[in-house]
Design a protein around this motif. Structure first.
Motif, short mmCIF file in Angstrom:
data_model
loop_
_atom_site.label_atom_id
_atom_site.label_comp_id
_atom_site.label_asym_id
_atom_site.label_seq_id
_atom_site.Cartn_x
_atom_site.Cartn_y
_atom_site.Cartn_z
N HIS A 89 0.84 -1.21 0.00
CA HIS A 89 0.00 0.00 0.00
C HIS A 89 0.87 1.25 0.00
O HIS A 89 1.33 1.71 1.04
CB HIS A 89 -0.92 -0.03 1.24
CG HIS A 89 -2.07 0.92 1.16
ND1 HIS A 89 -3.25 0.72 1.86
CD2 HIS A 89 -2.23 2.09 0.49
CE1 HIS A 89 -4.07 1.72 1.61
NE2 HIS A 89 -3.47 2.57 0.79
N ASN A 131 -2.34 -1.94 8.50
CA ASN A 131 -1.94 -0.69 7.89
C ASN A 131 -1.30 0.18 8.97
O ASN A 131 -1.96 0.53 9.95
CB ASN A 131 -3.22 -0.06 7.30
CG ASN A 131 -3.01 1.29 6.67
OD1 ASN A 131 -2.31 2.15 7.22
ND2 ASN A 131 -3.64 1.53 5.54
N GLU A 183 -5.95 1.47 -4.90
CA GLU A 183 -6.85 1.56 -3.75
C GLU A 183 -8.13 2.21 -4.25
O GLU A 183 -8.13 3.36 -4.68
CB GLU A 183 -6.25 2.38 -2.62
CG GLU A 183 -7.19 2.43 -1.41
CD GLU A 183 -6.68 3.27 -0.24
OE1 GLU A 183 -7.20 3.10 0.87
OE2 GLU A 183 -5.76 4.09 -0.44
N ASP A 239 0.72 2.17 3.73
CA ASP A 239 -0.10 3.29 3.30
C ASP A 239 0.78 4.55 3.22
O ASP A 239 0.37 5.65 3.60
CB ASP A 239 -1.27 3.51 4.27
CG ASP A 239 -2.45 4.24 3.64
OD1 ASP A 239 -2.27 4.81 2.55
OD2 ASP A 239 -3.53 4.27 4.25
N GLY A 256 -8.99 -2.36 2.84
CA GLY A 256 -8.07 -1.40 3.43
C GLY A 256 -8.51 -0.94 4.81
O GLY A 256 -9.69 -0.81 5.10
N HIS A 257 -7.53 -0.71 5.67
CA HIS A 257 -7.67 -0.10 7.00
C HIS A 257 -9.08 -0.18 7.62
O HIS A 257 -9.79 0.82 7.72
CB HIS A 257 -7.19 1.36 6.95
CG HIS A 257 -7.74 2.21 5.83
ND1 HIS A 257 -9.10 2.43 5.61
CD2 HIS A 257 -7.10 2.92 4.86
CE1 HIS A 257 -9.26 3.23 4.57
NE2 HIS A 257 -8.06 3.54 4.10
#
Length: 274
Positions: free
Chosen positions: A12, A202, A92, A235, A165-166
């Motif tokens: 990421h 992340n 993303e 990230d 994601g996250h």
């Protein structure tokens, strides 16, 4: 599914195209080599395909016209760095249930190694907007958290993403988000496990008020219980953060009871033992 004995990876990373990151794609690849990574994934914010404008939000995501150029650049760098480091083509993508079929054709057109699905908005407001919590009573806070996780659950069911994601990033600028009591997180993790989608650890939470990582250790313990696969993403919006805290995350996952984690190559899961 393939297995790889040992790999240090980061799936990421962002770059200048999204309008809020520093450095070119090459800078992130060079940083990854410098830090001893074997695999680096480029996963900048996808364009807002549902808007008429080419670049609806210049400080948030790349322009639609930049999308093919982005893919071409990553593919060229993939070839250039072959033998030095494996470069993966990722993206993303914001998850908007009402626009998912708008996004799908753009992603099907190109040979993505993986797609990260991220929920960045709930009820039309950014998850990072801490002002949204000001006037909410306890019941409304619970409702907001449940809406967030219902969106994450829908993203897991969509079949469009390899990675989510996250998944507790809503705590970023509102740390007490984690204390809002509801069983929705557990329900969501169960669905993620059933649909065989990975979640990322992340490490960019450290750049927000909350500190630490997304998701919390408690969520990772629950995820392990439901057999949810995990991967790693810094990230990074700055090349200096590439691979940030990779070893610490690996150590924590082992303590929790994970035996492996993974990355994706041509949407095929590559298992890496911890």
């Amino acid at each position: 599914m393939t297995h790889q004995d040992s790999s240090k990876f980061d799936l990421h990373t962002h770059h200048v195209r999204c309008g809020h990151a520093r450095g070119e794609i090459r800078d992130y690849i060079e940083a990854a080599i410098e830090r001893g990574l074997h695999v680096i994934g480029i996963a900048d914010h996808s364009p807002f395909f549902s808007y008429k404008e080419d670049q609806a939000f210049p400080k948030i995501a790349m322009a639609v016209s930049e999308f093919p150029r982005y893919v071409k650049e990553v593919q060229a760098l993939k070839q250039e760095y072959e033998g030095k480091i494996e470069v993966l083509l990722g993206i993303e993508a914001d998850f908007f249930p009402e626009h998912i079929e708008r996004y799908r054709p753009y992603f099907d057109r190109y040979p993505f190694d993986y797609i990260i699905g991220s929920v960045h908005q709930v009820d039309g407001i950014s998850i990072f907007n801490k002002r949204r919590w000001k006037r909410l009573n306890e019941q409304q806070q619970v409702q907001t958290k449940e809406t967030y996780y219902q969106l994450i659950e829908q993203s897991a069911r969509s079949g469009m993403y390899q990675i989510l994601g996250h998944i507790d990033a809503m705590k970023g600028f509102y740390p007490t988000f984690s204390d809002i009591q509801t069983d929705v997180v557990e329900k969501t993790l169960k669905v993620i496990g059933e649909h065989d989608v990975a979640i990322e650890i992340n490490t960019s939470g450290k750049t927000k008020d909350v500190g630490g990582w997304y998701p919390s250790d408690v969520i990772l313990e629950q995820a392990n219980h439901f057999g949810v696969q995990v991967t790693f993403g810094s990230d990074a919006h700055d090349p200096e953060r590439v691979g940030d805290e990779f070893e610490l995350v690996a150590k924590k996952l082992k303590e929790i009871g994970y035996k492996e984690w993974c990355f994706y190559r041509q949407k095929d899961r590559v298992i890496v033992p911890l």
